[in-house]
Structures are given as C-alpha cells and as structure tokens.
Scaffold this motif. Structure first.
Motif, PDB file in Angstrom:
ATOM      1  N   LYS A 163       0.840  -1.191   0.000  1.00  0.00           N
ATOM      2  CA  LYS A 163       0.000   0.000   0.000  1.00  0.00           C
ATOM      3  C   LYS A 163       0.878   1.245   0.000  1.00  0.00           C
ATOM      4  O   LYS A 163       1.973   1.239   0.567  1.00  0.00           O
ATOM      5  N   GLY A 164       0.378   2.324  -0.591  1.00  0.00           N
ATOM      6  CA  GLY A 164       1.130   3.560  -0.713  1.00  0.00           C
ATOM      7  C   GLY A 164       0.985   4.469   0.483  1.00  0.00           C
ATOM      8  O   GLY A 164       0.651   4.029   1.591  1.00  0.00           O
ATOM      9  N   LYS A 165       1.185   5.757   0.269  1.00  0.00           N
ATOM     10  CA  LYS A 165       1.250   6.714   1.376  1.00  0.00           C
ATOM     11  C   LYS A 165      -0.083   6.887   2.100  1.00  0.00           C
ATOM     12  O   LYS A 165      -0.115   7.396   3.222  1.00  0.00           O
ATOM     13  N   ASN A 166      -1.182   6.444   1.493  1.00  0.00           N
ATOM     14  CA  ASN A 166      -2.492   6.558   2.130  1.00  0.00           C
ATOM     15  C   ASN A 166      -2.876   5.310   2.925  1.00  0.00           C
ATOM     16  O   ASN A 166      -4.047   5.117   3.244  1.00  0.00           O
ATOM     17  N   HIS A 167      -1.886   4.483   3.264  1.00  0.00           N
ATOM     18  CA  HIS A 167      -2.173   3.214   3.936  1.00  0.00           C
ATOM     19  C   HIS A 167      -2.924   3.398   5.252  1.00  0.00           C
ATOM     20  O   HIS A 167      -3.817   2.620   5.580  1.00  0.00           O
ATOM     21  N   ALA A 168      -2.583   4.439   6.018  1.00  0.00           N
ATOM     22  CA  ALA A 168      -3.223   4.637   7.328  1.00  0.00           C
ATOM     23  C   ALA A 168      -4.704   4.943   7.168  1.00  0.00           C
ATOM     24  O   ALA A 168      -5.550   4.409   7.910  1.00  0.00           O
ATOM     25  N   ALA A 169      -5.045   5.773   6.199  1.00  0.00           N
ATOM     26  CA  ALA A 169      -6.453   6.093   5.958  1.00  0.00           C
ATOM     27  C   ALA A 169      -7.217   4.870   5.476  1.00  0.00           C
ATOM     28  O   ALA A 169      -8.379   4.649   5.868  1.00  0.00           O
ATOM     29  N   GLU A 170      -6.579   4.043   4.638  1.00  0.00           N
ATOM     30  CA  GLU A 170      -7.238   2.821   4.169  1.00  0.00           C
ATOM     31  C   GLU A 170      -7.489   1.855   5.325  1.00  0.00           C
ATOM     32  O   GLU A 170      -8.544   1.221   5.406  1.00  0.00           O
ATOM     33  N   LEU A 171      -6.518   1.750   6.219  1.00  0.00           N
ATOM     34  CA  LEU A 171      -6.692   0.874   7.376  1.00  0.00           C
ATOM     35  C   LEU A 171      -7.831   1.358   8.267  1.00  0.00           C
ATOM     36  O   LEU A 171      -8.660   0.562   8.730  1.00  0.00           O
ATOM     37  N   GLU A 172      -7.893   2.645   8.504  1.00  0.00           N
ATOM     38  CA  GLU A 172      -8.964   3.195   9.343  1.00  0.00           C
ATOM     39  C   GLU A 172     -10.331   2.928   8.728  1.00  0.00           C
ATOM     40  O   GLU A 172     -11.269   2.522   9.430  1.00  0.00           O
ATOM     41  N   ALA A 173     -10.448   3.108   7.428  1.00  0.00           N
ATOM     42  CA  ALA A 173     -11.714   2.842   6.752  1.00  0.00           C
ATOM     43  C   ALA A 173     -12.069   1.363   6.795  1.00  0.00           C
ATOM     44  O   ALA A 173     -13.233   0.992   7.006  1.00  0.00           O
ATOM     45  N   ALA A 174     -11.081   0.513   6.623  1.00  0.00           N
ATOM     46  CA  ALA A 174     -11.337  -0.934   6.618  1.00  0.00           C
ATOM     47  C   ALA A 174     -11.796  -1.430   7.982  1.00  0.00           C
ATOM     48  O   ALA A 174     -12.648  -2.328   8.078  1.00  0.00           O
ATOM     49  N   ARG A 175     -11.277  -0.843   9.046  1.00  0.00           N
ATOM     50  CA  ARG A 175     -11.612  -1.306  10.401  1.00  0.00           C
ATOM     51  C   ARG A 175     -13.063  -1.002  10.773  1.00  0.00           C
ATOM     52  O   ARG A 175     -13.557  -1.528  11.775  1.00  0.00           O
ATOM     53  N   ALA A 176     -13.739  -0.184   9.994  1.00  0.00           N
ATOM     54  CA  ALA A 176     -15.162   0.060  10.252  1.00  0.00           C
ATOM     55  C   ALA A 176     -16.000  -1.192   9.981  1.00  0.00           C
ATOM     56  O   ALA A 176     -17.075  -1.353  10.552  1.00  0.00           O
TER      57      ALA A 176
END
Length: 204
Positions: A163-176
């Motif tokens: 995953k690229g530089k937006n990995h943290a935002a993707e993880l936060e969205a996925a954890r929903a």
C-alpha cells in the motif's frame, strides 16, 4: 537498468529469469499497458524490487500462493520466479480478468517454466482457493479489497498487501467493517509505503 537487490543476492538463474521477465514486459507494454509508460525506464526499482521484497515476508515454504488482479504479474510472476529455488513445490495461481493480460501471464508461465496457473476470471466469482498466501498490488482500496482477499485465504493464511502513502487512511476505513491481525512493514523501495501483513480477517 539498475539491478541492485533489496533482498540481497539471488542466484544467477533467478536473476536471468527476472531479466527475461523485464524484457517480456517491455515487448508487450506498448500493446496492453502492463505498467505505466512513465515507469518503464525504472522498471527494476519501481516494480521488480518492489515485488521481490514481499517474498521475505511470506512463510518460508508456502504451498499455494494466490495473486489477485495480477495485471502484468506484479508481484505474482516475480514471487513465482523467486520461489522456484526457495520453495519449488509452491504453486501460484494468478487471477486476472483482462483476457489480454491473462495471455501475457500465460506467456510468462511458458517462457519462464513457472509452477503457475492463470485464471482469467474475476476474483469475486472464482471458487475459494484456500491459499496460504494471498497478494494484491494496486488492485483496490483496502475496504474493497478485503472481501476478495478473505474469500481466497485458508484459515491460517497471510495476506501481503503493498500500500502507498495513504495506507493509514485505508486501514482506518477498513476497520469500520473488518477485524484482522496486522503487521505493517515499511517498504524497502519507498519509506512512505507499507506492506500490510494481515491474518484472521473477519467481517465485524
């Protein structure tokens, strides 16, 4: 082409197959756009090395490795080349719905004598593969990717997802919607990117 290796030395045979693979990409790319044309001059560092590092995060002797949305074979073909010597019994299944790209992957299988099956199907329609390693590079954002990945994992499997530089935002969205065990590894080719190693993926 700068053939520095992030994973340390590889055998002459493995390096030669990686070079042949690069040549295949260059020959086919003008017709079917396997990688962005702007990255073709940096093919080794942008794509080959980036894919090679995934092997170091996988189990040492995987039996079945599934690569979803394989496109031009990144990381699937690169990992299959690497594991020919490290884990020769490991079978790769590369899933790519685009018929032209699937034809390219079939050519790679033949030219490089890889232990590999190409499935020209959509990942959500393919029968569950029960693989012990699942990879997907640049296929979809994590919330959309996890249903596909979880579908094809065995109970004790690991998903290795660059995953690229937006990995943290993707993880936060996925954890929903999902729960999972996570190990996040800094990419050896881009310190803003991560390789996410996910286990025990379940919908909340």
């Amino acid at each position: 082409m700068n053939e520095q290796l992030v994973n340390g030395p590889v055998s002459r045979e493995t390096l030669q197959k990686l070079r042949i693979y690069c040549d295949l990409i260059r020959r086919w790319n003008p017709r079917i756009n396997l990688v962005a044309a702007s990255t073709i001059d940096d093919l080794w560092s942008r794509h080959i090395e980036d894919s090679m590092q995934i092997v170091g995060l996988a189990p040492s002797t995987p039996a079945h490795w599934v690569d979803l949305g394989s496109g031009g074979g990144l990381p699937g073909v690169v990992c299959a080349i690497m594991l020919q010597e490290l884990a020769p019994s490991c079978h790769f299944t590369l899933v790519e719905s685009d018929k032209r790209k699937a034809a390219f992957l079939a050519t790679c299988k033949h030219e490089l004598a890889l232990n590999m099956t190409v499935k020209s199907e959509r990942a959500e329609r393919l029968e569950p593969q029960r693989a012990d390693v699942v990879t997907a590079r640049a296929l979809a954002p994590l919330p959309a990717l996890l249903p596909l990945v979880a579908r094809h994992m065995a109970d004790d499997a690991v998903a290795l997802l660059p995953k690229g530089k937006n990995h943290a935002a993707e993880l936060e969205a996925a954890r929903a919607e999902w729960q999972f065990t996570l190990a996040s590894h800094v990419s050896q080719t881009d310190n803003l990117a991560r390789i996410l190693a996910l286990r025990d993926i379940k919908r909340v």
